[in-house]
Design an enzyme around this catalytic site. Sequence first.
Site, PDB file in Angstrom:
ATOM      1  N   ASP A 125     -10.219  -5.583  -1.298  1.00  0.00           N
ATOM      2  CA  ASP A 125      -9.232  -5.034  -0.367  1.00  0.00           C
ATOM      3  C   ASP A 125      -9.899  -4.253   0.759  1.00  0.00           C
ATOM      4  OD1 ASP A 125      -6.996  -3.973   0.827  1.00  0.00           O
ATOM      5  OD2 ASP A 125      -6.411  -2.696  -0.855  1.00  0.00           O
TER       6      ASP A 125
ATOM      7  N   ASP B 263       0.837  -1.197   0.000  1.00  0.00           N
ATOM      8  CA  ASP B 263       0.000   0.000   0.000  1.00  0.00           C
ATOM      9  C   ASP B 263       0.874   1.249   0.000  1.00  0.00           C
ATOM     10  OD1 ASP B 263      -2.793  -0.929   0.192  1.00  0.00           O
ATOM     11  OD2 ASP B 263      -2.078  -1.890   2.026  1.00  0.00           O
TER      12      ASP B 263
HETATM   13  C1  DX5 Z   1      -6.554   0.382   2.807  1.00  0.00           C
HETATM   14  C2  DX5 Z   1      -5.544  -0.543   2.176  1.00  0.00           C
HETATM   15  C3  DX5 Z   1      -5.715  -1.996   2.480  1.00  0.00           C
HETATM   16  C4  DX5 Z   1      -5.804  -2.345   3.917  1.00  0.00           C
HETATM   17  C5  DX5 Z   1      -5.927  -3.821   4.144  1.00  0.00           C
HETATM   18  O1  DX5 Z   1      -6.370   1.655   2.305  1.00  0.00           O
HETATM   19  O2  DX5 Z   1      -5.589  -0.423   0.780  1.00  0.00           O
HETATM   20  O3  DX5 Z   1      -4.759  -2.768   1.778  1.00  0.00           O
HETATM   21  O4  DX5 Z   1      -4.771  -1.815   4.657  1.00  0.00           O
HETATM   22  O5  DX5 Z   1      -5.816  -4.055   5.468  1.00  0.00           O
HETATM   23  P1  DX5 Z   1      -7.003  -4.583   6.404  1.00  0.00           P
HETATM   24  O6  DX5 Z   1      -7.124  -6.032   6.105  1.00  0.00           O
HETATM   25  O7  DX5 Z   1      -6.491  -4.265   7.739  1.00  0.00           O
HETATM   26  O8  DX5 Z   1      -8.249  -3.825   6.068  1.00  0.00           O
HETATM   27 ZN    ZN Z   2      -4.488  -1.894  -0.475  1.00  0.00          ZN
END
Ligand code: DX5
Ligand code: ZN
Length: 218
Positions: free
Chosen positions: A171, A32
Site C-alpha cells: 500500500d 483508508d
Molecule cells: C496511505 C494510505 C494509502 C494510500 C494509497 O496512508 O494507506 O492507501 O492513500 O494511495 P496512493 O496510491 O496515492 O499512495
Molecule cells: Zn491504505
Amino acid sequence: MKKISVSFLSSHNVQKDLVKINQSTADYIHVDVMDGRFVKKKNNPFKLLSKMSNTINKRLDVHLMDKNPLKNINYYASLNTEYITVHAELEKLDKYLNLIKEYGIKCGLAINPETDISILIPYLSKIDLILIMSVNPGRGGQPFIDDTIKKILKIKKMIVSQKLKIKISIDGGINDEVAKRLDFVDIIVSGSYILSGEDIDEKIELIRKNADKNHLNS
Ligand code: DX5
Ligand code: ZN
C-alpha cells in the site's frame, strides 16, 4: 493473478469516484480510515459508504490507521467487508484480531516502513493478510519507498517457511512502473495513480499487466 484494491483517499470527488471504482475491474475498494492520532489527519468515510451500500457491490478492504480501532471494527463489520486491517504497531492486538474474526471477517496487520517485521511473529497463526506500507501512512500521492522490496521478500520467506496461507498486500505509491517489481504480492493497493485519469480501467489493467508479466506470482 494479483488483485487490485483501489484507494480513494486522495479523491477530490469521493462519491463520484466510488461509483467509478464500483463499476471498474478492480477487485476491492480500499478504505483508508485515519483517526488524527495514529496519523495526523482525520478521515472516516463510514457514513458515506453506508449510505451508498445498496449501490456498491465490490467488497471492502478496510485499512484502519486508528489507535483505538474497536469502534471502527464494529462499524465496518456491518458493511460488505472482506478484510479489516489494523496496525501492528498498536498494543492489545489480540483483542482487535479476535473481534474481527468473531465477525467472520478476514483480519490483517499493517506494518509501517520503519517497523521491523519481527513485530508480526506472535500473530502469524491468527492473521489472513499482511499489509506492507510502502509509504508513511497518512496521505495519498507519496513516492514508493524502495526498501519495501526487500521487506516483501523477507515477509514472503517467513510465510513460506512456516507453511502459512497469509496474503501479502502492498500500500502506497504504486503506479504502472512500481507494479513491475511486486513479485510475491497478492493484493496491490493503488489510489492516486489510478484516479489520476478519466479511464480508471486502463490504469488498473496496466498495473495488473505489469505486475503479472514475466514475474513470479505467489
Ligand atoms: C496511505 C494510505 C494509502 C494510500 C494509497 O496512508 O494507506 O492507501 O492513500 O494511495 P496512493 O496510491 O496515492 O499512495
Ligand atoms: Zn491504505
